[in-house]
Design a protein around this motif. Sequence first.
Motif, PDB file in Angstrom:
ATOM      1  N   GLN A  83      61.401   5.888  -7.912  1.00 18.76           N
ATOM      2  CA  GLN A  83      62.205   4.808  -7.328  1.00 18.76           C
ATOM      3  C   GLN A  83      62.296   4.997  -5.816  1.00 18.76           C
ATOM      4  OE1 GLN A  83      66.223   4.596  -8.806  1.00 18.76           O
ATOM      5  NE2 GLN A  83      66.691   2.680  -7.722  1.00 18.76           N
ATOM      6  N   ALA A  84      62.152   3.905  -5.072  1.00 21.44           N
ATOM      7  CA  ALA A  84      62.148   4.004  -3.610  1.00 21.44           C
ATOM      8  C   ALA A  84      62.653   2.707  -2.992  1.00 21.44           C
ATOM      9  CB  ALA A  84      60.739   4.304  -3.102  1.00 21.44           C
ATOM     10  N   ASN A  85      63.165   2.826  -1.763  1.00 21.85           N
ATOM     11  CA  ASN A  85      63.528   1.675  -0.946  1.00 21.85           C
ATOM     12  C   ASN A  85      62.616   1.627   0.278  1.00 21.85           C
ATOM     13  OD1 ASN A  85      65.719   0.741  -2.473  1.00 21.85           O
ATOM     14  ND2 ASN A  85      67.143   2.160  -1.469  1.00 21.85           N
ATOM     15  N   THR A  86      62.198   0.409   0.648  1.00 22.89           N
ATOM     16  CA  THR A  86      61.532   0.254   1.935  1.00 22.89           C
ATOM     17  C   THR A  86      62.575   0.434   3.024  1.00 22.89           C
ATOM     18  OG1 THR A  86      60.039  -1.363   0.946  1.00 22.89           O
ATOM     19  CG2 THR A  86      60.136  -1.288   3.349  1.00 22.89           C
ATOM     20  N   LEU A  87      62.228   1.139   4.088  1.00 23.77           N
ATOM     21  CA  LEU A  87      63.156   1.345   5.187  1.00 23.77           C
ATOM     22  C   LEU A  87      63.040   0.201   6.192  1.00 23.77           C
ATOM     23  CD1 LEU A  87      62.822   5.207   5.715  1.00 23.77           C
ATOM     24  CD2 LEU A  87      64.532   3.944   4.375  1.00 23.77           C
ATOM     25  N   GLY A  88      64.150  -0.120   6.834  1.00 23.51           N
ATOM     26  CA  GLY A  88      64.196  -1.238   7.762  1.00 23.51           C
ATOM     27  C   GLY A  88      63.181  -1.102   8.885  1.00 23.51           C
ATOM     28  N   HIS A  89      62.491  -2.193   9.188  1.00 21.88           N
ATOM     29  CA  HIS A  89      61.468  -2.264  10.236  1.00 21.88           C
ATOM     30  C   HIS A  89      60.217  -1.479   9.892  1.00 21.88           C
ATOM     31  CE1 HIS A  89      63.583  -4.723  13.162  1.00 21.88           C
ATOM     32  NE2 HIS A  89      64.667  -4.079  12.800  1.00 21.88           N
ATOM     33  N   SER A  90      60.133  -0.989   8.651  1.00 24.12           N
ATOM     34  CA  SER A  90      58.851  -0.489   8.182  1.00 24.12           C
ATOM     35  C   SER A  90      57.821  -1.604   8.328  1.00 24.12           C
ATOM     36  CB  SER A  90      58.976  -0.096   6.705  1.00 24.12           C
ATOM     37  OG  SER A  90      57.715   0.035   6.098  1.00 24.12           O
ATOM     38  N   THR A  91      56.573  -1.227   8.544  1.00 26.65           N
ATOM     39  CA  THR A  91      55.526  -2.236   8.512  1.00 26.65           C
ATOM     40  C   THR A  91      55.240  -2.622   7.056  1.00 26.65           C
ATOM     41  OG1 THR A  91      53.794  -0.559   8.507  1.00 26.65           O
ATOM     42  CG2 THR A  91      54.481  -1.435  10.641  1.00 26.65           C
ATOM     43  N   LEU A  92      54.675  -3.788   6.894  1.00 30.81           N
ATOM     44  CA  LEU A  92      54.349  -4.301   5.569  1.00 30.81           C
ATOM     45  C   LEU A  92      52.934  -3.870   5.204  1.00 30.81           C
ATOM     46  CD1 LEU A  92      55.662  -6.176   3.416  1.00 30.81           C
ATOM     47  CD2 LEU A  92      54.417  -8.069   4.483  1.00 30.81           C
ATOM     48  N   THR A  93      52.796  -3.208   4.071  1.00 31.60           N
ATOM     49  CA  THR A  93      51.463  -2.812   3.629  1.00 31.60           C
ATOM     50  C   THR A  93      50.698  -4.035   3.115  1.00 31.60           C
ATOM     51  OG1 THR A  93      52.312  -2.321   1.436  1.00 31.60           O
ATOM     52  CG2 THR A  93      52.194  -0.485   2.995  1.00 31.60           C
ATOM     53  N   MET A  94      49.418  -3.892   3.019  1.00 28.34           N
ATOM     54  CA  MET A  94      48.615  -4.919   2.357  1.00 28.34           C
ATOM     55  C   MET A  94      48.998  -4.964   0.876  1.00 28.34           C
ATOM     56  SD  MET A  94      46.785  -6.231   4.744  1.00 28.34           S
ATOM     57  CE  MET A  94      45.391  -7.059   3.945  1.00 28.34           C
ATOM     58  N   PRO A  95      48.671  -6.042   0.182  1.00 24.28           N
ATOM     59  CA  PRO A  95      49.070  -6.162  -1.228  1.00 24.28           C
ATOM     60  C   PRO A  95      48.658  -4.979  -2.087  1.00 24.28           C
ATOM     61  CG  PRO A  95      48.234  -8.257  -0.437  1.00 24.28           C
ATOM     62  CD  PRO A  95      47.990  -7.272   0.661  1.00 24.28           C
ATOM     63  N   GLU A  96      47.538  -4.333  -1.745  1.00 26.96           N
ATOM     64  CA  GLU A  96      47.079  -3.191  -2.542  1.00 26.96           C
ATOM     65  C   GLU A  96      47.805  -1.886  -2.198  1.00 26.96           C
ATOM     66  OE1 GLU A  96      44.144  -3.608   0.950  1.00 26.96           O
ATOM     67  OE2 GLU A  96      45.312  -4.924  -0.388  1.00 26.96           O
ATOM     68  N   GLY A  97      48.652  -1.912  -1.183  1.00 24.07           N
ATOM     69  CA  GLY A  97      49.356  -0.717  -0.775  1.00 24.07           C
ATOM     70  C   GLY A  97      48.459   0.256  -0.041  1.00 24.07           C
ATOM     71  N   ILE A  98      48.956   1.486   0.152  1.00 26.40           N
ATOM     72  CA  ILE A  98      48.151   2.526   0.802  1.00 26.40           C
ATOM     73  C   ILE A  98      48.176   3.781  -0.066  1.00 26.40           C
ATOM     74  CG2 ILE A  98      48.554   1.665   3.136  1.00 26.40           C
ATOM     75  CD1 ILE A  98      50.545   4.002   3.527  1.00 26.40           C
ATOM     76  N   THR A  99      47.102   4.527   0.009  1.00 24.56           N
ATOM     77  CA  THR A  99      46.971   5.767  -0.750  1.00 24.56           C
ATOM     78  C   THR A  99      46.580   6.892   0.211  1.00 24.56           C
ATOM     79  OG1 THR A  99      46.237   4.545  -2.708  1.00 24.56           O
ATOM     80  CG2 THR A  99      45.786   6.915  -2.664  1.00 24.56           C
ATOM     81  N   GLY A 100      47.148   8.057   0.005  1.00 25.57           N
ATOM     82  CA  GLY A 100      46.798   9.175   0.864  1.00 25.57           C
ATOM     83  C   GLY A 100      47.344  10.484   0.341  1.00 25.57           C
ATOM     84  N   ASP A 101      46.838  11.580   0.894  1.00 27.34           N
ATOM     85  CA  ASP A 101      47.369  12.901   0.575  1.00 27.34           C
ATOM     86  C   ASP A 101      48.754  13.040   1.202  1.00 27.34           C
ATOM     87  OD1 ASP A 101      45.060  13.517  -0.759  1.00 27.34           O
ATOM     88  OD2 ASP A 101      44.152  14.567   0.950  1.00 27.34           O
TER      89      ASP A 101
END
Length: 590
Positions: A83-101
């Motif tokens: 469970q998570a909240n987006t933080l204010g003024h975070s940038t918007l990811t593309m619909p597929e989101g992002i993946t990384g280490d």
Amino acid sequence: MATVAVIDEVNAANVRRHVETIVTEIPHRAAGSANGKRMAEYSCAAMKEAGVADTRVHELPAIVSFPEHADFAVRSPAQISIQANTLGHSTLTMPEGITGDLVYVGSGAFADYEGKDVRGKIILTELSYSPARHEKQRIAALMGAIGCVMMNWGHPENEAVPFGSVKPVWGNPTPENYDTEMATLPCIGISRAAGLKLKDMCAEGPVRVWLKTHVENGWRPVQITVGEIALDESPEPGDFVLVGGHQDSWPGEAATDNAAGNACMIELARVFNQHRGELRRGLVFGFWTAHETGTMAGSSWFADRNWDKLRDHAVTYFQIDQPACVGTTRWATASNAELKSFHERIEKQLLGGREYYWKRAAKSGDSSFFGLGIPMFHGQGAFTERELKDTALATLGWWHHSIENKLDKLDWDWMQVHLQVYAAYLWELCTAPVLPFAYRPVADQILARLDELAAAGEPVGLASVAAKAKEFAAATDRLDALAESWRAKFAAGDGDEDAARALNGAFKKLSHMLVTLQSSAKGTYGQDTYGYTPQTTMIPCLYDIPQLGKLPDGEERWMLETKLVRDRNRVADTIADALAVIGDAERTLA
């Protein structure tokens, strides 16, 4: 004695009535929302009901954020949804989101990245430890990360998912800083319990995560409320104490943050309005907005649009934010050093033997007035060192910035003590013929910082500045003694208003110079980014001096040296100008 009267007249029951109304009828008071406007109108109506007729709502444009939930999952070494909240003024990811280490970087300060390559990766950081969220995001972007995961504070088992903003630029952006100081990464907040599990996984081996943010960022009309107790007649016409606190909030009740602070302001206004005939300085109450999702857009707008009045007549800024949190037993005050002896004397008198402690006021909360040089302070209940250690430095309670921030997080008996201390602070500031400032503590801080930088600062000529600072320290001893002698004369009924005006005028001029020097890297007409790392030190414009000696001759060193010589000159000029102000006061009062 009137000071006893105001202490006896403030009533936590009135504060409770307002808080209960606010959290029940106006939850989630987001700047730019219908409830944000309703809260501003409520504050206005309540202040007028308290007798402060000169109260109105001001509307302004601000760039604010409406974050929602975030999608977050571990992809390997296991499949886990979190469970998570987006933080204010975070940038918007593309619909597929992002993946990384995922890479754990501790507090997320520059030093925490040593030996770690986060380029193209997502960082996991503690939300609670310095620097602030906004600075964590800025540093992560500079280090090449592609996203941030920030774990909440609290006990290890804390499941509360935090809200928060990561926009570094203080107030509304300008053409000069929009491209360099706005948030550039997707950022999310998770519970402490989940974060600690991820931290352990990172210690065991590679962890790959995926996240997707949901947020709307943009310009909206927002509202602040300003009420003024102006005096018809005064020995110092127009002078006032500024009292402020934000009235916007994250979702839920947000009882401590900051319905309680707003209600305290209304109650203090009610009592002081009844005693306005006994005051020599007025009061201006600012109910700010876009604190949470606009990074101080409301208070910085007020500073910009009321510059002349604030510069000429504001003597102090007292901030009220999150008073009487349940479980706090100590008293903590942060202030500019010229105020320290004043407020500690009151705390010793009224706190009934409770422990109290002090720290230097840094640029946080709605401290939008450092450029103007208005000395500020704020004080409230604090947890013990043991409690803070056990909760990852949850200075404002494990529930802070979460939907768990409810009415049960307020201690109403403790609120009465808060009100009495606040009333005593304001009474002295509004009635003392000679303002209760002392400047030797400021000189001591400047001397200590210059001594700390002495060796590294030799190439830029810091030694001569330190010599001038010693001369300034001796002058502050004389000024403080002179002020104390006039306080004694007024106490004995033998004061002179011309002398009081001369001293208070000198104090205002000194603070205009010294507060800005101590607290701002950009200086008078700019706003440092929120949580800016140099702000952790006295005289932040000199922060990079230790770096100078680590650089070999070449372009990077020469450019930094050019900057630091200019910053050295700023410090030298400020100290020389402060010496001149003290000299003028001494000659006037000789």
